[in-house]
Scaffold this motif. Structure first.
Motif, mmCIF file in Angstrom:
data_model
loop_
_atom_site.group_PDB
_atom_site.id
_atom_site.type_symbol
_atom_site.label_atom_id
_atom_site.label_comp_id
_atom_site.label_asym_id
_atom_site.label_seq_id
_atom_site.Cartn_x
_atom_site.Cartn_y
_atom_site.Cartn_z
ATOM 1 N N MET A 1 0.850 -1.180 0.000
ATOM 2 C CA MET A 1 0.000 0.000 0.000
ATOM 3 C C MET A 1 0.894 1.242 0.000
ATOM 4 O O MET A 1 1.899 1.288 0.700
ATOM 5 C CB MET A 1 -0.896 -0.021 1.246
ATOM 6 C CG MET A 1 -1.984 0.995 1.212
ATOM 7 S SD MET A 1 -3.035 1.068 2.696
ATOM 8 C CE MET A 1 -3.666 -0.576 2.839
ATOM 9 N N GLU A 2 0.526 2.228 -0.760
ATOM 10 C CA GLU A 2 1.303 3.457 -0.848
ATOM 11 C C GLU A 2 1.265 4.218 0.473
ATOM 12 O O GLU A 2 0.289 4.150 1.207
ATOM 13 C CB GLU A 2 0.720 4.362 -1.932
ATOM 14 C CG GLU A 2 0.736 3.783 -3.311
ATOM 15 C CD GLU A 2 0.008 4.692 -4.285
ATOM 16 O OE1 GLU A 2 -0.123 5.904 -4.011
ATOM 17 O OE2 GLU A 2 -0.442 4.175 -5.310
ATOM 18 N N ARG A 3 2.320 4.948 0.735
ATOM 19 C CA ARG A 3 2.429 5.721 1.975
ATOM 20 C C ARG A 3 1.291 6.738 2.115
ATOM 21 O O ARG A 3 0.707 6.898 3.182
ATOM 22 C CB ARG A 3 3.783 6.410 2.038
ATOM 23 C CG ARG A 3 3.993 7.184 3.314
ATOM 24 C CD ARG A 3 5.388 7.783 3.365
ATOM 25 N NE ARG A 3 5.552 8.588 4.529
ATOM 26 C CZ ARG A 3 6.029 8.152 5.693
ATOM 27 N NH1 ARG A 3 6.390 6.906 5.816
ATOM 28 N NH2 ARG A 3 6.145 8.968 6.720
ATOM 29 N N ALA A 4 0.972 7.432 1.029
ATOM 30 C CA ALA A 4 -0.094 8.450 1.080
ATOM 31 C C ALA A 4 -1.429 7.811 1.424
ATOM 32 O O ALA A 4 -2.212 8.367 2.206
ATOM 33 C CB ALA A 4 -0.181 9.172 -0.254
ATOM 34 N N LYS A 5 -1.687 6.643 0.857
ATOM 35 C CA LYS A 5 -2.941 5.950 1.136
ATOM 36 C C LYS A 5 -2.992 5.492 2.601
ATOM 37 O O LYS A 5 -4.030 5.580 3.249
ATOM 38 C CB LYS A 5 -3.111 4.765 0.190
ATOM 39 C CG LYS A 5 -4.452 4.118 0.282
ATOM 40 C CD LYS A 5 -4.725 3.236 -0.898
ATOM 41 C CE LYS A 5 -6.106 2.652 -0.721
ATOM 42 N NZ LYS A 5 -6.834 2.516 -1.930
ATOM 43 N N LYS A 6 -1.852 5.022 3.104
ATOM 44 C CA LYS A 6 -1.785 4.609 4.515
ATOM 45 C C LYS A 6 -2.036 5.804 5.429
ATOM 46 O O LYS A 6 -2.752 5.696 6.414
ATOM 47 C CB LYS A 6 -0.411 4.002 4.828
ATOM 48 C CG LYS A 6 -0.216 2.608 4.304
ATOM 49 C CD LYS A 6 1.158 2.095 4.689
ATOM 50 C CE LYS A 6 1.426 0.739 4.074
ATOM 51 N NZ LYS A 6 2.773 0.238 4.396
ATOM 52 N N GLU A 7 -1.444 6.940 5.102
ATOM 53 C CA GLU A 7 -1.633 8.144 5.914
ATOM 54 C C GLU A 7 -3.096 8.571 5.918
ATOM 55 O O GLU A 7 -3.634 8.977 6.948
ATOM 56 C CB GLU A 7 -0.740 9.278 5.407
ATOM 57 C CG GLU A 7 0.727 9.075 5.722
ATOM 58 C CD GLU A 7 1.636 10.121 5.102
ATOM 59 O OE1 GLU A 7 1.145 10.990 4.341
ATOM 60 O OE2 GLU A 7 2.847 10.070 5.374
ATOM 61 N N GLN A 8 -3.731 8.471 4.766
ATOM 62 C CA GLN A 8 -5.150 8.818 4.671
ATOM 63 C C GLN A 8 -5.989 7.844 5.512
ATOM 64 O O GLN A 8 -6.887 8.266 6.246
ATOM 65 C CB GLN A 8 -5.609 8.784 3.219
ATOM 66 C CG GLN A 8 -7.070 9.139 3.049
ATOM 67 C CD GLN A 8 -7.549 8.971 1.616
ATOM 68 O OE1 GLN A 8 -6.776 8.626 0.732
ATOM 69 N NE2 GLN A 8 -8.817 9.215 1.404
ATOM 70 N N LEU A 9 -5.694 6.549 5.429
ATOM 71 C CA LEU A 9 -6.400 5.538 6.222
ATOM 72 C C LEU A 9 -6.243 5.797 7.717
ATOM 73 O O LEU A 9 -7.207 5.737 8.486
ATOM 74 C CB LEU A 9 -5.854 4.139 5.903
ATOM 75 C CG LEU A 9 -6.628 3.316 4.910
ATOM 76 C CD1 LEU A 9 -5.831 2.088 4.505
ATOM 77 C CD2 LEU A 9 -7.944 2.895 5.494
ATOM 78 N N VAL A 10 -5.014 6.095 8.138
ATOM 79 C CA VAL A 10 -4.734 6.364 9.547
ATOM 80 C C VAL A 10 -5.490 7.609 10.002
ATOM 81 O O VAL A 10 -6.086 7.617 11.083
ATOM 82 C CB VAL A 10 -3.208 6.524 9.788
ATOM 83 C CG1 VAL A 10 -2.923 7.108 11.155
ATOM 84 C CG2 VAL A 10 -2.519 5.171 9.643
#
Length: 174
Positions: free
Chosen positions: A1-10
Motif C-alpha cells: 500500500m502506498e504511503r499516502a494511502k496509509k496516511e489517509q487511512l490512519v
C-alpha cells in the motif's frame, strides 16, 4: 500500500476513534467472506462500522484517542467495530455472533475512556439498550409527580367524603 494511502487511512481511522462512544477489537481468523459480510451488515443496522485493520496502522491511529488502551490487544488478525451511538447494541451483535461462530473471538475494547476486556464487552451486551434505559428513567420521573398528585388529591377527596357522611347523617336525623 502506498504511503499516502496509509496516511489517509490512519487519519480517517483516528478521526473515527475520536468520535466513537465505543470500539471493540475482534479476531476474525477462520471466518469466510460471507460470514464477515453478514456480521458487517448486522452491525451496520445498529449504526456500527466494522473494519479490518492492520495492527501497525491501528496503533498509529489510536494514538491520542481513548482507543490507545487497546494497544496490548493488537496481535494477530484484527478488525475493529466502532459505535458512535449505543455501545450496548454493538456488544449485543458481537456477543450473538461469537456464540454462533466458534472461530470469531472478541478481544476487548474501549468504552468512553475505559478499557474493556472480552468479558466486559459481554457484560455490556447484557445491559438494556439506551432507549430502554431512557424509557425506564422517564417512567420513574413520571411516577413521582403522579404519586404526588394522588396523595394531594386524597386530602380533598377525604374531606368531601366526610362532608357527604355528615350530610347523610343530617338527612337520616331529619
Amino acid at each position: 500500500m502506498e504511503r499516502a494511502k496509509k496516511e489517509q487511512l490512519v487519519a480517517e481511522l483516528h478521526e473515527k476513534l475520536q468520535r466513537a462512544s465505543a470500539a471493540v477489537l475482534t479476531d476474525f481468523k477462520g471466518l469466510t467472506v460471507a460470514e464477515i459480510t453478514a456480521l458487517r451488515d448486522n452491525l451496520a443496522q445498529q449504526g456500527v462500522e466494522y473494519k479490518v485493520v492492520k495492527n501497525t496502522l491501528m496503533r498509529i491511529a489510536a494514538k491520542g484517542t481513548a482507543a490507545e488502551v487497546v494497544e496490548p490487544l493488537l496481535t494477530g488478525t484484527n478488525a475493529v467495530a466502532i459505535s458512535y451511538q449505543d455501545p450496548s447494541a454493538l456488544a449485543k451483535v458481537l456477543k450473538k455472533f461469537a456464540k454462533e461462530k466458534d472461530k470469531f473471538q472478541i478481544k476487548g475494547g474501549v468504552l468512553g475512556t475505559k478499557a474493556l476486556s472480552a468479558q466486559d464487552v459481554e457484560a455490556l451486551a447484557d445491559l438494556p439498550s439506551r432507549e430502554e434505559m431512557l424509557a425506564k428513567l422517564l417512567g420513574t420521573l413520571n411516577a413521582v409527580p403522579t404519586g404526588l398528585v394522588r396523595v394531594l388529591s386524597g386530602v380533598p377527596r377525604a374531606f368531601v367524603g366526610v362532608l357527604a357522611a355528615i350530610e347523610r347523617e343530617r338527612q337520616q336525623a331529619s
